[in-house]
Design an enzyme around this catalytic site. Structure first.
Site, short mmCIF file in Angstrom:
data_model
loop_
_atom_site.label_atom_id
_atom_site.label_comp_id
_atom_site.label_asym_id
_atom_site.label_seq_id
_atom_site.Cartn_x
_atom_site.Cartn_y
_atom_site.Cartn_z
N HIS A 1 33.10 35.40 58.63
CA HIS A 1 33.52 36.35 59.67
C HIS A 1 35.01 36.20 59.98
O HIS A 1 35.75 37.18 60.09
CB HIS A 1 32.68 36.13 60.93
CG HIS A 1 33.12 36.97 62.09
ND1 HIS A 1 33.00 38.34 62.08
CD2 HIS A 1 33.69 36.65 63.28
CE1 HIS A 1 33.47 38.82 63.22
NE2 HIS A 1 33.90 37.81 63.96
N GLU B 1 28.77 39.02 54.50
CA GLU B 1 28.39 38.73 55.88
C GLU B 1 27.06 39.41 56.24
O GLU B 1 26.24 38.85 56.96
CB GLU B 1 29.51 39.22 56.80
CG GLU B 1 29.52 38.59 58.17
CD GLU B 1 30.70 39.10 58.99
OE1 GLU B 1 31.20 38.32 59.80
OE2 GLU B 1 31.11 40.26 58.83
N ASN C 1 35.05 18.28 29.97
CA ASN C 1 34.78 17.56 28.73
C ASN C 1 33.52 16.70 28.85
O ASN C 1 32.70 16.64 27.93
CB ASN C 1 35.99 16.69 28.38
CG ASN C 1 35.83 15.99 27.05
OD1 ASN C 1 35.20 14.95 26.97
ND2 ASN C 1 36.40 16.56 26.00
#
Length: 693
Positions: free
Chosen positions: A46, A68, A428
């Site tokens: 918000h 939201e 990796n």
């Protein structure tokens, strides 16, 4: 309003909110039923939406608005989280991060997020999965219609009741905007900003989303828990431009019952038997207490955390200013050492007293200046749980990331640069190191691979380790690939030690991947890691055991500026050894030095440690220790390993300014930099970690 003046603040705060959203969404994935985490996520989203709208970044604001909407359904228990919702929200976060990065690079922050928005809208409407009852989500879609009191649900009602019971101030506020106001949403945002700085908004009508889209007439209603009086609340709201009036009503239990009606009666009856959920004014719970946060009673002191007095406790400072401050202080320190030397030669009491006072004050100043630049590596480590989660999912592997030592502090400039090398190492480890689930089970391992990311101090250095329990490095395959790529010859390959073979994976263009992937194995990455760490004054090593796993260890300087050191002499030359690496100093006779397998060793406190001739390492032409019957030694430590350095003479302890040797004197063995002494001479700074193998 000049938006450029606020751009830097917007970028910093957006990054903070995005990091918070990532962390809490990961936490919620581990405990999908914890509504308190959803409340924290909702508030971050918000705030980010409001900031983006104010700055004019509409794509950012609209995407956050759709996210939201989903979170609003979840926090009101009208929607349950599942893997599709989590994945969609994470994709939304990635898009938001890309937009912010575009803004940082000088762009407009625009992006095509149509597929993500469509997925979010489908979630809200309940259309994203066929087995969900039709309309269940759609009917709970946020709506701004109706009276605010009628829209109070049980959760919000229990918050207000619990807050009143705890002695907090709860108010019902009706805000009316002037009829001639052009930017109603902007004025409403300023009102909400004031309310949230002085407490917590529990409910608004119409909804916050509708208010920000100007889907209201001239007034809106708010229920708020405040830590200021009703009069201060009214004056603060009415001080906002183009606000006509603010009708503030203090609520007690009875008036709240009259306003809320049946919903509040239900909440009140629940309170008599069950402790009410913690109101949304609480800060984000820690990992340890997140599950308990939903049932923790509100205390009167809680809203104080948003009080204006606390908001000004920290400031953001440009790193260039800190660099300038450090350089100025470095010069001051050199002059201080020079003054101390002159005072000892002149021998005047008043001068000695002044210099002693200056030493104490500059010492305190030094501690403050250094601490200003030190930040925890946590700021880098925080981004990796999300990255590991996504990589593991794309590789169809199960991985548990264990982070330790995140509070270890490093110089800010080092922390800023260390992120990319760690990303390469972790990618990796997941791609090459951790085996697929089937392979792990076949090898008698747990199906969940473990990756440990840890940081710790050792002497004047910080070590960061990435260790996994995967397949380990196949040295024969590494050798064959290195020969094939022309990195080494077949004859050289036969003479290489295990450690030297391991280090071949850092060669430019080296890759043992059977197929190219987007994750790693393109032949770039580890060579970049090595060169990047070298530019930071550190180095990287690797240990591996086939079938057991691999550990990458990065050694970095703790700070790039000022250290305490022991000054020593080798004939006419002066050197500095960092005090943090020294265990003790002493004198040994030549007959106590024994040769074991060609190496010089001495017995030290029940252990046998190697003896290192500093004059040989530094190729000194003015001091030859072999001519001496006895010699001074400095016992140094690197982790659990120790060694004894032979020196000519001790000068004493001093605070020294660490200066780089520059690009012309790079990679000098056992030297980490230089310093200017009080008499103007230059002394090289010894790197003890390079002396102990």
């Amino acid at each position: 309003m000049d938006m450029n003046a606020y751009l830097s603040m917007f970028i910093d705060e957006s990054n903070d909110h995005l990091q918070s959203l990532n962390e809490n969404l990961l936490k919620l994935e581990g405990d999908p039923e914890d509504i308190s985490i959803v409340q924290v996520i909702f508030r971050s989203a918000h705030t980010l939406k409001g900031m983006s709208a104010t700055m004019g970044y509409e794509d950012l604001a609209s995407l956050t608005h759709e996210m939201e909407n989903v979170l609003d359904l979840v926090r009101n228990s009208k929607l349950k989280m599942d893997s599709f919702i989590f994945d969609t929200l994470f994709k939304g976060l990635d898009a938001l991060e890309s937009m912010v990065q575009d803004i940082i690079a000088g762009g407009t922050g625009k992006a095509d997020v149509t597929p993500i928005v469509a997925a979010l809208k489908a979630i809200v409407k309940g259309e994203y999965q066929k087995d969900q009852p039709s309309g269940s989500a759609a009917q709970s879609s946020p709506s701004g219609a109706g009276d605010s009191s009628a829209m109070l649900d049980e959760f919000q009602s229990s918050i207000l009741l619990q807050s009143i019971e705890s002695g907090l101030s709860v108010f019902h506020v009706v805000v009316t905007i002037r009829e001639d106001c052009v930017l109603k949403a902007a004025r409403a945002y300023m009102v909400f900003d004031f309310l949230e700085r002085n407490g917590e908004v529990v409910k608004s009508s119409p909804s916050v989303q509708d208010i920000e889209q100007e889907k209201f007439e001239r007034s809106f209603t708010v229920f708020t828990i405040a830590n200021i009086s009703g009069d201060e609340l009214q004056k603060g709201i009415e001080s906002v431009s183009e606000i006509e009036s603010a009708a503030v009503t203090a609520l007690d239990r009875d008036t709240l019952m009259q306003i809320g009606g049946a919903v509040l009666q239900t909440a009140a009856s629940m309170q008599s038997t069950v402790q009410a959920p913690a109101p949304a004014v609480q800060a984000a719970p820690s990992a340890a207490d997140s599950s308990a946060a939903a049932v923790r009673p509100q205390t009167p002191a809680a809203p104080a955390q948003t009080a204006p007095g606390n908001a000004s406790r920290t400031i953001r400072v440009d790193i260039e200013r800190l660099d300038a401050l450090m350089n100025l202080f470095s010069e001051l320190l050199i002059d201080r050492v020079r003054l101390e030397q002159l005072a000892s030669e002149i021998r005047r009491n008043d001068l000695n007293e002044t210099v002693e006072h200056m030493t104490r004050v500059s010492g305190d100043l030094q501690n403050i200046v250094l601490k200003l630049r030190m930040v925890p590596v946590e700021s880098v480590f925080n981004r990796f749980p999300r990255m590991v989660r996504d990589l593991a999912k794309s590789l169809d592997k199960k991985v548990d990331l264990v982070i330790s030592g995140a509070d270890t502090e490093l110089d800010r400039t080092v922390v800023d640069e260390i992120g990319d090398p760690l990303v390469h190492l972790l990618r990796n480890s997941l791609d090459h190191g951790i085996e697929p689930v089937a392979d792990r089970i076949a090898a008698g391992k747990s199906e969940v691979g473990s990756v440990n990311l840890r940081a710790f101090h050792s002497g004047n250095h910080v070590f960061i380790e990435v260790e996994e329990d995967g397949r380990g490095i196949n040295r024969e395959k590494v050798k064959q690939t290195a020969i094939k790529n022309g990195v080494i010859t077949p004859d050289e390959a036969k003479r290489l030690t295990d450690n030297e073979v391991n280090m071949l994976i850092f060669a430019a263009g080296f890759s043992t991947a059977d197929k190219i992937s987007d994750i790693s194995g393109r032949g770039v990455g580890l060579d970049v890691v090595k060169s990047k760490i070298a530019t930071l004054g550190g180095h990287v090593t690797v240990e591996s055991e086939l079938g057991k796993g691999t550990k990458f260890s990065i050694q970095l300087p703790l700070t790039l500026s000022i250290i305490s050191a022991m000054l020593i002499k080798l004939g006419s030359e002066k050197y500095a050894i960092p005090l943090s690496s020294i265990v003790e100093t002493g004198i040994i006779r030549r007959e106590h030095i024994r040769k074991i397998h060609g190496n010089r060793m001495i017995e030290y406190r029940g252990a046998v440690i190697p003896v290192i001739s500093l004059s040989q390492v530094m190729e000194s032409t003015t001091f030859f220790e072999d001519k001496e019957d006895e010699t001074e030694i400095v016992v140094i430590r690197k982790g659990d390993k120790m060694g004894a350095i032979t020196v000519d003479e001790f000068i004493g302890q001093s605070e020294i300014v660490l200066k780089s040797l520059g690009k012309y004197l790079t990679n000098i063995e056992a030297v980490s930099g230089a310093t200017i002494l009080g008499d103007g001479q230059v002394a090289l700074i010894i790197d003890p970690n390079a002396l102990i193998k």
